[in-house]
Design an enzyme around this catalytic site. Structure first.
Site, PDB file in Angstrom:
ATOM      1  N   LYS A   1     -25.748  42.973  16.924  1.00 43.17           N
ATOM      2  CA  LYS A   1     -26.947  42.962  17.772  1.00 43.17           C
ATOM      3  C   LYS A   1     -28.088  43.576  16.988  1.00 43.17           C
ATOM      4  O   LYS A   1     -27.951  44.661  16.420  1.00 43.17           O
ATOM      5  CB  LYS A   1     -26.680  43.792  19.047  1.00 43.17           C
ATOM      6  CG  LYS A   1     -27.902  43.954  19.941  1.00 43.17           C
ATOM      7  CD  LYS A   1     -28.095  42.763  20.839  1.00 43.17           C
ATOM      8  CE  LYS A   1     -29.435  42.757  21.551  1.00 43.17           C
ATOM      9  NZ  LYS A   1     -30.515  42.041  20.821  1.00 43.17           N
TER      10      LYS A   1
ATOM     11  N   ASP B   1     -38.808  42.003  17.322  1.00 42.89           N
ATOM     12  CA  ASP B   1     -39.214  43.084  16.400  1.00 42.89           C
ATOM     13  C   ASP B   1     -40.650  42.753  15.972  1.00 42.89           C
ATOM     14  O   ASP B   1     -41.331  41.947  16.648  1.00 42.89           O
ATOM     15  CB  ASP B   1     -38.272  43.163  15.185  1.00 42.89           C
ATOM     16  CG  ASP B   1     -38.441  44.469  14.394  1.00 42.89           C
ATOM     17  OD1 ASP B   1     -37.941  45.505  14.846  1.00 42.89           O
ATOM     18  OD2 ASP B   1     -39.087  44.457  13.335  1.00 42.89           O
TER      19      ASP B   1
ATOM     20  N   SER C   1     -31.746  45.878  26.204  1.00 42.68           N
ATOM     21  CA  SER C   1     -31.282  44.551  25.775  1.00 42.68           C
ATOM     22  C   SER C   1     -29.851  44.315  26.249  1.00 42.68           C
ATOM     23  O   SER C   1     -29.492  43.212  26.667  1.00 42.68           O
ATOM     24  CB  SER C   1     -31.308  44.439  24.248  1.00 42.68           C
ATOM     25  OG  SER C   1     -32.620  44.204  23.824  1.00 42.68           O
TER      26      SER C   1
ATOM     27  N   THR D   1     -38.706  50.142  24.779  1.00 43.33           N
ATOM     28  CA  THR D   1     -38.709  50.994  23.576  1.00 43.33           C
ATOM     29  C   THR D   1     -39.786  52.081  23.699  1.00 43.33           C
ATOM     30  O   THR D   1     -39.512  53.263  23.467  1.00 43.33           O
ATOM     31  CB  THR D   1     -38.939  50.141  22.305  1.00 43.33           C
ATOM     32  OG1 THR D   1     -38.007  49.062  22.315  1.00 43.33           O
ATOM     33  CG2 THR D   1     -38.752  50.957  21.057  1.00 43.33           C
TER      34      THR D   1
ATOM     35  N   LYS E   1     -29.634  42.652  11.668  1.00 41.77           N
ATOM     36  CA  LYS E   1     -31.088  42.443  11.679  1.00 41.77           C
ATOM     37  C   LYS E   1     -31.375  41.143  10.943  1.00 41.77           C
ATOM     38  O   LYS E   1     -30.617  40.743  10.060  1.00 41.77           O
ATOM     39  CB  LYS E   1     -31.804  43.595  10.964  1.00 41.77           C
ATOM     40  CG  LYS E   1     -33.243  43.746  11.340  1.00 41.77           C
ATOM     41  CD  LYS E   1     -33.419  44.519  12.634  1.00 41.77           C
ATOM     42  CE  LYS E   1     -34.854  44.552  13.082  1.00 41.77           C
ATOM     43  NZ  LYS E   1     -35.055  45.461  14.214  1.00 41.77           N
TER      44      LYS E   1
HETATM   45  P1  NDP Z   1     -45.338  44.519  16.862  1.00 39.51           P
HETATM   46  O1  NDP Z   1     -45.329  43.349  15.970  1.00 39.51           O
HETATM   47  O2  NDP Z   1     -45.499  44.311  18.316  1.00 39.51           O
HETATM   48  O3  NDP Z   1     -46.443  45.585  16.396  1.00 39.51           O
HETATM   49  C1  NDP Z   1     -46.441  46.137  15.107  1.00 39.51           C
HETATM   50  C2  NDP Z   1     -47.684  46.992  14.945  1.00 39.51           C
HETATM   51  O4  NDP Z   1     -47.633  47.676  13.706  1.00 39.51           O
HETATM   52  C3  NDP Z   1     -48.973  46.168  14.920  1.00 39.51           C
HETATM   53  O5  NDP Z   1     -50.006  46.962  15.411  1.00 39.51           O
HETATM   54  C4  NDP Z   1     -49.161  45.886  13.424  1.00 39.51           C
HETATM   55  O6  NDP Z   1     -50.508  45.626  13.079  1.00 39.51           O
HETATM   56  C5  NDP Z   1     -48.692  47.203  12.848  1.00 39.51           C
HETATM   57  N1  NDP Z   1     -48.091  46.992  11.510  1.00 39.51           N
HETATM   58  C6  NDP Z   1     -47.068  46.180  11.183  1.00 39.51           C
HETATM   59  N2  NDP Z   1     -46.799  46.224   9.874  1.00 39.51           N
HETATM   60  C7  NDP Z   1     -47.690  47.091   9.370  1.00 39.51           C
HETATM   61  C8  NDP Z   1     -47.927  47.587   8.076  1.00 39.51           C
HETATM   62  N3  NDP Z   1     -47.186  47.193   7.024  1.00 39.51           N
HETATM   63  N4  NDP Z   1     -48.920  48.474   7.924  1.00 39.51           N
HETATM   64  C9  NDP Z   1     -49.643  48.887   8.984  1.00 39.51           C
HETATM   65  N5  NDP Z   1     -49.476  48.467  10.242  1.00 39.51           N
HETATM   66  C10 NDP Z   1     -48.506  47.585  10.423  1.00 39.51           C
HETATM   67  O7  NDP Z   1     -43.964  45.288  16.560  1.00 39.51           O
HETATM   68  P2  NDP Z   1     -43.183  46.335  17.466  1.00 39.51           P
HETATM   69  O8  NDP Z   1     -44.132  47.200  18.203  1.00 39.51           O
HETATM   70  O9  NDP Z   1     -42.138  45.608  18.206  1.00 39.51           O
HETATM   71  O10 NDP Z   1     -42.430  47.188  16.346  1.00 39.51           O
HETATM   72  C11 NDP Z   1     -42.997  48.348  15.741  1.00 39.51           C
HETATM   73  C12 NDP Z   1     -41.906  49.192  15.117  1.00 39.51           C
HETATM   74  O11 NDP Z   1     -40.939  49.568  16.115  1.00 39.51           O
HETATM   75  C13 NDP Z   1     -41.083  48.504  14.013  1.00 39.51           C
HETATM   76  O12 NDP Z   1     -40.678  49.474  13.079  1.00 39.51           O
HETATM   77  C14 NDP Z   1     -39.859  47.990  14.761  1.00 39.51           C
HETATM   78  O13 NDP Z   1     -38.754  47.806  13.903  1.00 39.51           O
HETATM   79  C15 NDP Z   1     -39.628  49.168  15.713  1.00 39.51           C
HETATM   80  N6  NDP Z   1     -38.830  48.865  16.898  1.00 39.51           N
HETATM   81  C16 NDP Z   1     -39.222  47.902  17.774  1.00 39.51           C
HETATM   82  C17 NDP Z   1     -38.473  47.663  18.900  1.00 39.51           C
HETATM   83  C18 NDP Z   1     -38.910  46.716  19.962  1.00 39.51           C
HETATM   84  O14 NDP Z   1     -38.305  46.735  21.041  1.00 39.51           O
HETATM   85  N7  NDP Z   1     -39.920  45.901  19.751  1.00 39.51           N
HETATM   86  C19 NDP Z   1     -37.181  48.367  19.124  1.00 39.51           C
HETATM   87  C20 NDP Z   1     -36.930  49.421  18.180  1.00 39.51           C
HETATM   88  C21 NDP Z   1     -37.708  49.621  17.101  1.00 39.51           C
HETATM   89  P3  NDP Z   1     -51.196  44.164  13.271  1.00 39.51           P
HETATM   90  O15 NDP Z   1     -51.463  44.026  14.736  1.00 39.51           O
HETATM   91  O16 NDP Z   1     -52.411  44.195  12.425  1.00 39.51           O
HETATM   92  O17 NDP Z   1     -50.157  43.189  12.783  1.00 39.51           O
END
Ligand code: NDP
Length: 449
Positions: free
Chosen positions: A90, A166, A382, A209, A126
Site C-alpha cells: 500500500k 501523493d 485509506s 493527512t 510507492k
Molecule cells: P500536493 O501535490 O497536493 O502538494 C505539494 C505541495 O508542495 C505544493 O504546494 C507544491 O508546490 C509543493 N512542492 C512540491 N514539490 C516541491 C519542491 N520540490 N519544492 C518546493 N515545493 C514543492 O502534495 P501533498 O500535499 O499530497 O503531499 C505533500 C507531502 O506530503 C509529500 O511529501 C507527500 O509524500 C506527503 N504525504 C502526502 C499524503 C497525502 O495524503 N496526500 C500522505 C502522507 C504524506 P506547487 O503547487 O508549486 O506544485
C-alpha cells in the site's frame, strides 16, 4: 564491524549505489533501531535487516501518451513493491518531474514503517512517474493517467497492491486511474484510495493527512502540558496536506501564518486566508503569487530571490509544519527556527527534515513529531476506505473523524511506550522507527524465509 554497520555497508555498496535519498532513509532507521536489536538479537539470526532494506520487487515501465495536439510523449513509470510482510502493498503514486527510482525507494521504505505504526495490516510500496501535471489540460491528465494504468495494471490488485495519492495525484487523477483499471479488468475492485466520494471514496480521506498531523501534534503537546491554541504556526507547501493542516489549525484556535509552493512563500501575519488559498491552489491551480496580489497584508518572497532553503522557516513561530516535500528543512533553516525559539516541529511531508536538521532539533531538545507517525493519518483513513469498499459500507465524515482522532492518539501512545521502554526520552523519531521495525520484523520471522 557490528551487524547494523555491516548492513549499512551492504546498503551503500549494493542496494543504494547512487541512491542518496534512499540511503538517508535507511541510515536513519538503522541507526535508531540499535537498542532494539541489542535487546532482541534473534533478529540478527533471521538476517532481518539485510532482508528489510531490499525491495521485494521494483517495476519500471514506459508510458506513452498523446497530448491535445496528438504529439506522442514518453515518460518513465515505476512501482516499488517494497515489503508485504504485514499485508498487501500500500502506498501512493507521485507525478512530478523529480520522480526517479531513488526517491521512490526512499518513499516506499518509509511507507513500510509508517503503515506498520498505524497497527493496520498493510505492507509498504510507492510509485509514480516523472510526468509534470503543471500546465496540462484535463484531457491530457486523463490520457496520461489512462496510459499509466494500462502500462502496469496487471501488477496490482485489491489483495496485492493498492495505490493512493501523493504529490501531483489528487482526486481527479485517482478517479481517472480507477476508471481505467475498471475498464481494463471489468472489475470495481478497490485498487486505489483517495477516490472521489462518487466512486466510493471515504468522506474523510482528502483531509486525513493534514487533520491527522494536527491531531498528533496536539496530543503530543497536551501530554507535555502545552497546546497549539492561540499559537503562531508556520506551514510549508500549499497542497493537500498543507491546506488541510491549516484548516484544522484554525479549527483548534491556532494561527497559521505561512504557506509556500514551488515558486515562493506567503507570509500573512494576520493568518492565512484559507478560502483564498483554496481558490488559488485547488480551483485555479495557479501560483501563490496571486495570493499577494489579492491580499495586501501578505508578503510574497519568490524562491529564486531567496538564498538558503525556504523563507517559511525565517518566520518566528511556536510550531513549524513542513508539508511540501523531502529534505526541505535543512541545517540552516533549523538554526533559524531554534534561534526564533520554536517549540515543536511536526512533519506533514515525508522526510522533510534533513539528518543534520533533526540532529540540531534533538540537541536543543525541540519536540519533533516524525513524518512516519505524524502524517500516518492519510494511510490510516485509506485503509478505512478499503474496508468500507469491501463491505459495501458507508461511514459519515463525523465517524471517520472520530476514528482518525483515535488512531492518531493511539499512534502517539504506542510510540511513547517504546520511548519509555528504551529510555529514549522524547526521541519520537527513534521510538517510531523501533515500533514500525518491530511489527514488520515479527511478521517476517513468522512467515519463514
Ligand atoms: P500536493 O501535490 O497536493 O502538494 C505539494 C505541495 O508542495 C505544493 O504546494 C507544491 O508546490 C509543493 N512542492 C512540491 N514539490 C516541491 C519542491 N520540490 N519544492 C518546493 N515545493 C514543492 O502534495 P501533498 O500535499 O499530497 O503531499 C505533500 C507531502 O506530503 C509529500 O511529501 C507527500 O509524500 C506527503 N504525504 C502526502 C499524503 C497525502 O495524503 N496526500 C500522505 C502522507 C504524506 P506547487 O503547487 O508549486 O506544485
Amino acid at each position: 564491524m557490528n551487524y547494523i554497520q555491516q548492513a549499512m555497508e551492504i546498503a551503500r555498496g549494493t542496494n543504494c549505489v547512487g541512491d542518496t535519498t534512499f540511503f538517508q532513509a535507511i541510515e536513519e532507521v538503522l541507526t535508531s533501531i540499535k537498542p532494539f536489536i541489542k535487546k532482541n538479537p534473534e533478529y540478527i539470526e533471521h538476517n532481518i535487516i539485510e532482508r528489510i532494506i531490499s525491495p521485494n520487487r521494483e517495476i519500471r515501465f514506459k508510458i506513452e501518451w498523446l497530448d491535445d495536439k496528438n504529439r506522442i510523449h514518453v515518460n518513465n513509470g515505476y512501482r516499488i513493491q517494497f515489503n508485504n510482510a504485514l499485508g498487501p502493498y500500500k502506498g501512493g503514486v507521485r507525478f512530478h518531474p523529480s520522480v526517479n527510482p531513488d526517491i521512490l525507494k526512499f518513499l516506499a521504505f518509509e511507507q513500510i514503517f509508517k503503515n506498520a505504526i498505524t497497527g493496520l495490516h498493510i505492507g509498504g510500496a510507492k510509485g509514480g512517474a516523472d510526468f509534470d501535471p503543471k500546465g496540462k489540460s484535463d484531457q491530457e491528465i486523463m490520457k496520461f493517467c489512462q496510459a499509466f494504468m494500462t502500462a502496469f495494471y496487471n501488477s496490482i490488485g485489491e489483495d496485492i497492491d493498492i495505490l493512493g495519492g501523493d504529490i501531483g495525484v489528487g482526486e481527479r487523477e485517482v478517479g481517472y486511474l480507477f476508471g481505467q483499471y475498471k475498464m481494463l479488468t471489468n472489475s470495481y475492485d478497490s485498487i486505489i484510495t483517495s477516490k472521489p466520494i462518487a466512486l466510493g471514496g471515504s468522506e474523510g480521506r482528502i483531509s486525513a493527512t493534514g487533520y491527522g498531523l494536527v491531531y498528533f501534534t496536539q496530543t503530543l503537546l497536551e501530554d507535555m502540558g502545552e497546546t497549539l491554541k492561540g499559537k503562531i504556526c508556520t506551514i510549508s507547501g500549499s497542497g493537500n496536506v498543507a491546506i488541510h493542516a491549516i484548516e484544522k489549525l484554525y479549527d483548534i484556535g491556532a494561527i497559521p501564518v505561512t504557506c509556500s509552493d514551488s515558486k515562493g512563500t506567503i507570509h500573512d501575519p494576520n493568518g492565512i486566508d484559507l478560502a483564498l488559498l483554496k481558490q488559488i491552489k485547488l480551483e485555479q491551480r495557479a501560483s501563490l503569487e496571486l495570493y499577494a496580489e489579492e491580499k495586501k497584508t501578505a508578503a510574497y518572497v519568490k524562491r529564486e530571490d531567496y538564498q538558503g532553503g525556504s523563507y517559511v522557516w525565517d518566520i518566528p513561530c511556536f510550531a513549524a509544519f513542513p508539508c511540501a516535500t523531502q529534505n526541505e528543512l535543512g541545517e540552516e533553516s533549523a538554526k533559524k527556527l531554534i534561534d526564533n525559539d520554536v517549540k515543536i516541529i511536526a512533519e506533514g511531508a515525508n522526510m522533510p527534515t534533513t539528518t543534520q536538521g533533526i540532529e540540531l532539533f534533538m540537541k536543543h531538545q525541540i519536540l519533533f513529531a516524525p513524518a512516519k507517525a505524524a502524517n500516518a493519518g492519510g494511510v490510516a483513513v485509506s485503509v478505512l476506505e478499503m474496508s468500507q469498499n469491501s463491505a459495501f459500507n458507508y461511514w459519515s465524515p463525523e465517524e471517520i473523524d472520530q476514528k482518525l482522532q483515535e488512531i492518531m492518539s493511539k499512534i502517539y501512545k504506542d510510540i511513547k511506550k517504546i520511548c519509555d521502554e528504551y529510555n529514549l526520552d522524547m526521541d519520537l523519531a527513534a521510538g517510531a522507527n523501533i515500533l514500525g521495525f518491530k511489527r514488520v520484523a515479527k511478521a517476517m520471522v513468522a512467515q519463514g524465509v
